[in-house]
Write a protein that holds these residues in place. Sequence first.
Motif, PDB file in Angstrom:
ATOM      1  N   GLY A 104       0.799  -1.210   0.000  1.00 25.55           N
ATOM      2  CA  GLY A 104       0.000   0.000   0.000  1.00 25.55           C
ATOM      3  C   GLY A 104       0.839   1.270   0.000  1.00 25.55           C
ATOM      4  N   GLU A 105       0.426   2.224  -0.815  1.00 22.70           N
ATOM      5  CA  GLU A 105       1.003   3.573  -0.857  1.00 22.70           C
ATOM      6  C   GLU A 105       2.516   3.556  -1.106  1.00 22.70           C
ATOM      7  OE1 GLU A 105      -0.238   5.819   2.534  1.00 22.70           O
ATOM      8  OE2 GLU A 105      -2.380   5.511   2.163  1.00 22.70           O
ATOM      9  N   GLN A 128      -6.751  -2.293  -6.482  1.00 23.96           N
ATOM     10  CA  GLN A 128      -5.360  -2.625  -6.159  1.00 23.96           C
ATOM     11  C   GLN A 128      -4.418  -1.506  -6.587  1.00 23.96           C
ATOM     12  OE1 GLN A 128      -3.884  -6.719  -6.919  1.00 23.96           O
ATOM     13  NE2 GLN A 128      -5.943  -7.114  -7.689  1.00 23.96           N
ATOM     14  N   ARG A 130      -5.167   1.712  -7.004  1.00 31.05           N
ATOM     15  CA  ARG A 130      -5.354   2.890  -6.144  1.00 31.05           C
ATOM     16  C   ARG A 130      -4.697   2.696  -4.779  1.00 31.05           C
ATOM     17  NH1 ARG A 130      -8.220   3.058  -1.578  1.00 31.05           N
ATOM     18  NH2 ARG A 130     -10.001   2.035  -2.558  1.00 31.05           N
ATOM     19  N   ARG A 131      -4.798   1.498  -4.221  1.00 33.00           N
ATOM     20  CA  ARG A 131      -4.181   1.236  -2.918  1.00 33.00           C
ATOM     21  C   ARG A 131      -2.660   1.250  -3.004  1.00 33.00           C
ATOM     22  NH1 ARG A 131      -8.177  -3.725  -0.962  1.00 33.00           N
ATOM     23  NH2 ARG A 131      -9.932  -2.408  -0.309  1.00 33.00           N
TER      24      ARG A 131
END
Length: 308
Positions: A104-105, A128, A130-131
């Motif tokens: 994530g990120e 997925q 976007r995360r």
Amino acid sequence: MTSPSDLFDRKMLARQRNRAAQRIGAHDFLLHRAAEDIVERLGVIQRAFPVAVNVGAHHGVLSRALVELESVGTVISVEESPALLRQCPAPRVRADMEMLPFGGEKLDLVVSALALQFANDLPGTLVQIRRALKPDGLFLGALLGGATLQELRAALMAAETEITGGAAPRVAPMADVRDFGGLLQRTGFNLPVSDTDVVQVSYETPFALMHELRGMGAVNALRERSSRPLRRDVLMRAAEIYADHYGIADGRVSATFEIITLTGWAPHESQQKPLRPGSAQARLADALGTEEHSAGDKANPGPVRNSD
């Protein structure tokens, strides 16, 4: 893992793309067009993208173009087909685009060119992506839209129905551009934009078009495809129908490809937000120079035109 509702046989699609990999460079004009458009869009964005991922990288056309941009740092190519992945510049990762191997990120930019239309779970793939983006990270994706190969779809269906009394699915259905703005919002992107580029291409014959599609690795991978090969008489009749309905002045035939481009940003507090209802400082009617009517008033219908 697959679901009975899956539209595409993705294992078969990977095999087709492996077979096409050796000569893919002779049939990648559409991929180059999509890649050039993505690079042009990135060129006008005044910010840096230290870590970028190209999802469904094919043989690296878009990855190589991104490396040339000063605003883009490391570009990681993600591709399921090993034969295609070997042609991508490093760093590269073999992975299914529906199961992305990123935490994530972690990413500043995710791009994709002409791959996402083959996702069985496109909303899940977008979630997925976007995360995996950092807050205020950018997603830019190009995929084939509903007008793509409409001529071939119609000709095959007409020929098979005429000769056999029924038609099996031969060309994959694609979504309409109007569906995608809402899809980006539902999957958590801010400032979503979707637009379309309709490309008309001419071929010497319908068979030349079919040869091009095989060269792209884009032959029928529908899970519900017929197990029987297309009969020769149906194929010949489809070519006749295609030439009759979609022939152009010089004896060639026309084919449509629609490229839909999606833009969305991972949420961040610095991004523009819609104004609260009732917070406007000026009346729309004044700006338009029109008379405003309340919801309870009836507007003057104007003169009635007789049909006689």
